[in-house]
Design a protein around this motif. Structure first.
Motif, PDB file in Angstrom:
ATOM      1  N   CYS A  63      -8.485 -36.636 -38.196  1.00  0.00           N
ATOM      2  CA  CYS A  63      -8.110 -36.618 -36.921  1.00  0.00           C
ATOM      3  C   CYS A  63      -6.743 -35.717 -36.710  1.00  0.00           C
ATOM      4  O   CYS A  63      -6.547 -35.196 -35.529  1.00  0.00           O
ATOM      5  CB  CYS A  63      -7.487 -38.187 -36.549  1.00  0.00           C
ATOM      6  N   TRP A  64      -6.142 -35.337 -37.590  1.00  0.00           N
ATOM      7  CA  TRP A  64      -5.048 -34.483 -37.770  1.00  0.00           C
ATOM      8  C   TRP A  64      -5.442 -33.044 -37.280  1.00  0.00           C
ATOM      9  O   TRP A  64      -4.549 -32.187 -36.954  1.00  0.00           O
ATOM     10  CB  TRP A  64      -4.247 -34.498 -39.181  1.00  0.00           C
ATOM     11  N   THR A  65      -6.983 -32.781 -37.506  1.00  0.00           N
ATOM     12  CA  THR A  65      -7.268 -31.415 -37.189  1.00  0.00           C
ATOM     13  C   THR A  65      -7.611 -31.241 -35.543  1.00  0.00           C
ATOM     14  O   THR A  65      -7.675 -30.107 -35.100  1.00  0.00           O
ATOM     15  CB  THR A  65      -8.583 -31.019 -37.916  1.00  0.00           C
ATOM     16  N   PHE A  66      -7.567 -32.331 -34.938  1.00  0.00           N
ATOM     17  CA  PHE A  66      -7.838 -32.343 -33.353  1.00  0.00           C
ATOM     18  C   PHE A  66      -9.452 -31.998 -33.165  1.00  0.00           C
ATOM     19  O   PHE A  66      -9.807 -32.242 -32.004  1.00  0.00           O
ATOM     20  CB  PHE A  66      -6.896 -31.613 -32.734  1.00  0.00           C
ATOM     21  N   ILE A  67     -10.359 -31.852 -34.100  1.00  0.00           N
ATOM     22  CA  ILE A  67     -11.560 -31.572 -34.074  1.00  0.00           C
ATOM     23  C   ILE A  67     -12.130 -32.575 -33.426  1.00  0.00           C
ATOM     24  O   ILE A  67     -13.154 -32.781 -32.583  1.00  0.00           O
ATOM     25  CB  ILE A  67     -12.112 -30.905 -35.368  1.00  0.00           C
ATOM     26  N   PRO A  68     -12.167 -33.998 -34.138  1.00  0.00           N
ATOM     27  CA  PRO A  68     -12.711 -35.178 -33.620  1.00  0.00           C
ATOM     28  C   PRO A  68     -12.505 -35.558 -32.395  1.00  0.00           C
ATOM     29  O   PRO A  68     -13.203 -36.046 -31.462  1.00  0.00           O
ATOM     30  CB  PRO A  68     -12.106 -36.233 -34.624  1.00  0.00           C
ATOM     31  N   GLY A  69     -11.192 -35.147 -31.756  1.00  0.00           N
ATOM     32  CA  GLY A  69     -10.963 -35.265 -30.296  1.00  0.00           C
ATOM     33  C   GLY A  69     -11.838 -34.542 -29.459  1.00  0.00           C
ATOM     34  O   GLY A  69     -12.088 -34.882 -28.552  1.00  0.00           O
ATOM     35  N   ILE A  70     -12.031 -33.319 -29.952  1.00  0.00           N
ATOM     36  CA  ILE A  70     -12.921 -32.303 -28.906  1.00  0.00           C
ATOM     37  C   ILE A  70     -14.437 -32.785 -29.344  1.00  0.00           C
ATOM     38  O   ILE A  70     -15.064 -32.925 -28.023  1.00  0.00           O
ATOM     39  CB  ILE A  70     -12.639 -30.781 -29.555  1.00  0.00           C
ATOM     40  N   ILE A  71     -14.833 -33.130 -30.313  1.00  0.00           N
ATOM     41  CA  ILE A  71     -16.356 -33.704 -30.302  1.00  0.00           C
ATOM     42  C   ILE A  71     -16.280 -35.135 -29.480  1.00  0.00           C
ATOM     43  O   ILE A  71     -17.425 -35.542 -28.908  1.00  0.00           O
ATOM     44  CB  ILE A  71     -16.716 -33.994 -31.843  1.00  0.00           C
ATOM     45  N   ALA A  72     -15.424 -36.105 -29.683  1.00  0.00           N
ATOM     46  CA  ALA A  72     -15.259 -37.210 -28.913  1.00  0.00           C
ATOM     47  C   ALA A  72     -15.370 -37.029 -27.367  1.00  0.00           C
ATOM     48  O   ALA A  72     -16.118 -37.725 -26.717  1.00  0.00           O
ATOM     49  CB  ALA A  72     -13.910 -38.019 -29.352  1.00  0.00           C
ATOM     50  N   PHE A  73     -14.700 -36.020 -27.026  1.00  0.00           N
ATOM     51  CA  PHE A  73     -14.757 -35.576 -25.468  1.00  0.00           C
ATOM     52  C   PHE A  73     -16.114 -35.149 -25.135  1.00  0.00           C
ATOM     53  O   PHE A  73     -16.714 -35.670 -24.229  1.00  0.00           O
ATOM     54  CB  PHE A  73     -13.693 -34.523 -25.077  1.00  0.00           C
ATOM     55  N   ILE A  74     -16.701 -34.320 -26.028  1.00  0.00           N
ATOM     56  CA  ILE A  74     -18.119 -34.107 -25.741  1.00  0.00           C
ATOM     57  C   ILE A  74     -18.992 -35.133 -25.633  1.00  0.00           C
ATOM     58  O   ILE A  74     -20.328 -35.266 -24.733  1.00  0.00           O
ATOM     59  CB  ILE A  74     -18.644 -32.779 -26.931  1.00  0.00           C
ATOM     60  N   GLU A  75     -18.709 -36.112 -26.719  1.00  0.00           N
ATOM     61  CA  GLU A  75     -19.844 -37.225 -26.960  1.00  0.00           C
ATOM     62  C   GLU A  75     -19.505 -38.165 -25.369  1.00  0.00           C
ATOM     63  O   GLU A  75     -20.590 -38.922 -25.109  1.00  0.00           O
ATOM     64  CB  GLU A  75     -19.569 -38.026 -28.222  1.00  0.00           C
ATOM     65  N   CYS A  76     -18.319 -38.255 -25.273  1.00  0.00           N
ATOM     66  CA  CYS A  76     -18.275 -39.073 -24.025  1.00  0.00           C
ATOM     67  C   CYS A  76     -19.146 -38.448 -22.632  1.00  0.00           C
ATOM     68  O   CYS A  76     -19.736 -39.350 -22.038  1.00  0.00           O
ATOM     69  CB  CYS A  76     -16.602 -38.928 -23.467  1.00  0.00           C
ATOM     70  N   ILE A  77     -18.945 -37.175 -22.495  1.00  0.00           N
ATOM     71  CA  ILE A  77     -19.789 -36.573 -21.890  1.00  0.00           C
ATOM     72  C   ILE A  77     -21.427 -37.168 -21.697  1.00  0.00           C
ATOM     73  O   ILE A  77     -22.191 -37.429 -20.901  1.00  0.00           O
ATOM     74  CB  ILE A  77     -19.703 -35.139 -21.440  1.00  0.00           C
ATOM     75  N   ILE A  78     -21.959 -36.912 -22.972  1.00  0.00           N
ATOM     76  CA  ILE A  78     -23.438 -37.324 -23.366  1.00  0.00           C
ATOM     77  C   ILE A  78     -23.355 -38.548 -23.026  1.00  0.00           C
ATOM     78  O   ILE A  78     -24.636 -38.926 -22.563  1.00  0.00           O
ATOM     79  CB  ILE A  78     -23.360 -36.809 -25.082  1.00  0.00           C
ATOM     80  N   TYR A  79     -22.613 -39.351 -23.593  1.00  0.00           N
ATOM     81  CA  TYR A  79     -22.776 -41.053 -23.197  1.00  0.00           C
ATOM     82  C   TYR A  79     -22.952 -41.246 -21.681  1.00  0.00           C
ATOM     83  O   TYR A  79     -23.750 -41.953 -21.315  1.00  0.00           O
ATOM     84  CB  TYR A  79     -21.687 -41.944 -23.780  1.00  0.00           C
ATOM     85  N   LEU A  80     -22.031 -40.448 -20.787  1.00  0.00           N
ATOM     86  CA  LEU A  80     -22.103 -40.806 -19.501  1.00  0.00           C
ATOM     87  C   LEU A  80     -23.407 -40.239 -18.690  1.00  0.00           C
ATOM     88  O   LEU A  80     -23.943 -40.926 -17.991  1.00  0.00           O
ATOM     89  CB  LEU A  80     -20.982 -40.243 -18.762  1.00  0.00           C
ATOM     90  N   THR A  81     -24.056 -39.194 -19.298  1.00  0.00           N
ATOM     91  CA  THR A  81     -25.109 -38.633 -18.690  1.00  0.00           C
ATOM     92  C   THR A  81     -26.530 -39.278 -19.389  1.00  0.00           C
ATOM     93  O   THR A  81     -27.497 -38.842 -18.948  1.00  0.00           O
ATOM     94  CB  THR A  81     -25.188 -37.049 -19.118  1.00  0.00           C
ATOM     95  N   MET A  82     -26.450 -39.726 -20.418  1.00  0.00           N
ATOM     96  CA  MET A  82     -27.432 -40.363 -21.182  1.00  0.00           C
ATOM     97  C   MET A  82     -28.027 -41.689 -20.250  1.00  0.00           C
ATOM     98  O   MET A  82     -27.226 -42.311 -19.449  1.00  0.00           O
ATOM     99  CB  MET A  82     -27.036 -40.970 -22.582  1.00  0.00           C
ATOM    100  N   SER A  83     -29.303 -41.785 -20.318  1.00  0.00           N
ATOM    101  CA  SER A  83     -30.107 -43.076 -19.364  1.00  0.00           C
ATOM    102  C   SER A  83     -29.638 -44.332 -20.209  1.00  0.00           C
ATOM    103  O   SER A  83     -29.626 -44.053 -21.424  1.00  0.00           O
ATOM    104  CB  SER A  83     -31.456 -42.695 -19.234  1.00  0.00           C
ATOM    105  N   GLU A  84     -29.691 -45.413 -19.425  1.00  0.00           N
ATOM    106  CA  GLU A  84     -29.449 -46.686 -20.077  1.00  0.00           C
ATOM    107  C   GLU A  84     -30.598 -46.835 -21.120  1.00  0.00           C
ATOM    108  O   GLU A  84     -30.207 -47.635 -22.113  1.00  0.00           O
ATOM    109  CB  GLU A  84     -29.573 -47.439 -18.868  1.00  0.00           C
ATOM    110  N   GLU A  85     -31.816 -46.565 -20.803  1.00  0.00           N
ATOM    111  CA  GLU A  85     -33.017 -46.831 -21.807  1.00  0.00           C
ATOM    112  C   GLU A  85     -32.715 -45.896 -23.115  1.00  0.00           C
ATOM    113  O   GLU A  85     -33.173 -46.579 -24.209  1.00  0.00           O
ATOM    114  CB  GLU A  85     -34.175 -46.539 -21.075  1.00  0.00           C
ATOM    115  N   LYS A  86     -32.309 -44.798 -22.879  1.00  0.00           N
ATOM    116  CA  LYS A  86     -32.000 -44.049 -24.080  1.00  0.00           C
ATOM    117  C   LYS A  86     -30.964 -44.496 -24.815  1.00  0.00           C
ATOM    118  O   LYS A  86     -31.014 -44.687 -26.358  1.00  0.00           O
ATOM    119  CB  LYS A  86     -32.144 -42.534 -23.751  1.00  0.00           C
ATOM    120  N   PHE A  87     -29.871 -44.883 -24.254  1.00  0.00           N
ATOM    121  CA  PHE A  87     -28.507 -45.560 -24.987  1.00  0.00           C
ATOM    122  C   PHE A  87     -28.925 -46.659 -25.646  1.00  0.00           C
ATOM    123  O   PHE A  87     -28.631 -47.019 -26.862  1.00  0.00           O
ATOM    124  CB  PHE A  87     -27.681 -45.712 -23.786  1.00  0.00           C
ATOM    125  N   ASN A  88     -29.833 -47.492 -25.075  1.00  0.00           N
ATOM    126  CA  ASN A  88     -30.100 -48.980 -25.569  1.00  0.00           C
ATOM    127  C   ASN A  88     -30.950 -48.618 -26.834  1.00  0.00           C
ATOM    128  O   ASN A  88     -30.802 -49.421 -28.002  1.00  0.00           O
ATOM    129  CB  ASN A  88     -30.834 -49.619 -24.682  1.00  0.00           C
TER     130      ASN A  88
END
Length: 66
Positions: free
Chosen positions: A37-62
């Protein structure tokens, strides 16, 4: 049962320390996020994952996380 919106919000606000990974049952990845976490790389990846989760369909997420 895991909620897609909660996972996305955790990734957005606490993703830099991997909280969303622990919520989704991926503890090993969560520990890696904590270790780097001290490198801030996980924060950048987590932001991208947030967008992926929001655009993923409910069926695919489940399919993937429930």
């Amino acid at each position: 049962m895991k909620n897609k919106l909660i996972a996305a919000l955790l990734a957005l606000f606490l993703g830099g320390i991997g909280i969303h990974k622990f919520y989704l049952g991926k503890g090993g990845q969560g520990i890696l996020y904590l270790l780097f976490c001290w490198t801030f790389i996980p924060g950048i990846i987590a932001f991208i994952e947030c967008i992926i989760y929001l655009t993923m369909s409910e069926e695919k997420f489940n399919q993937k996380f429930n």
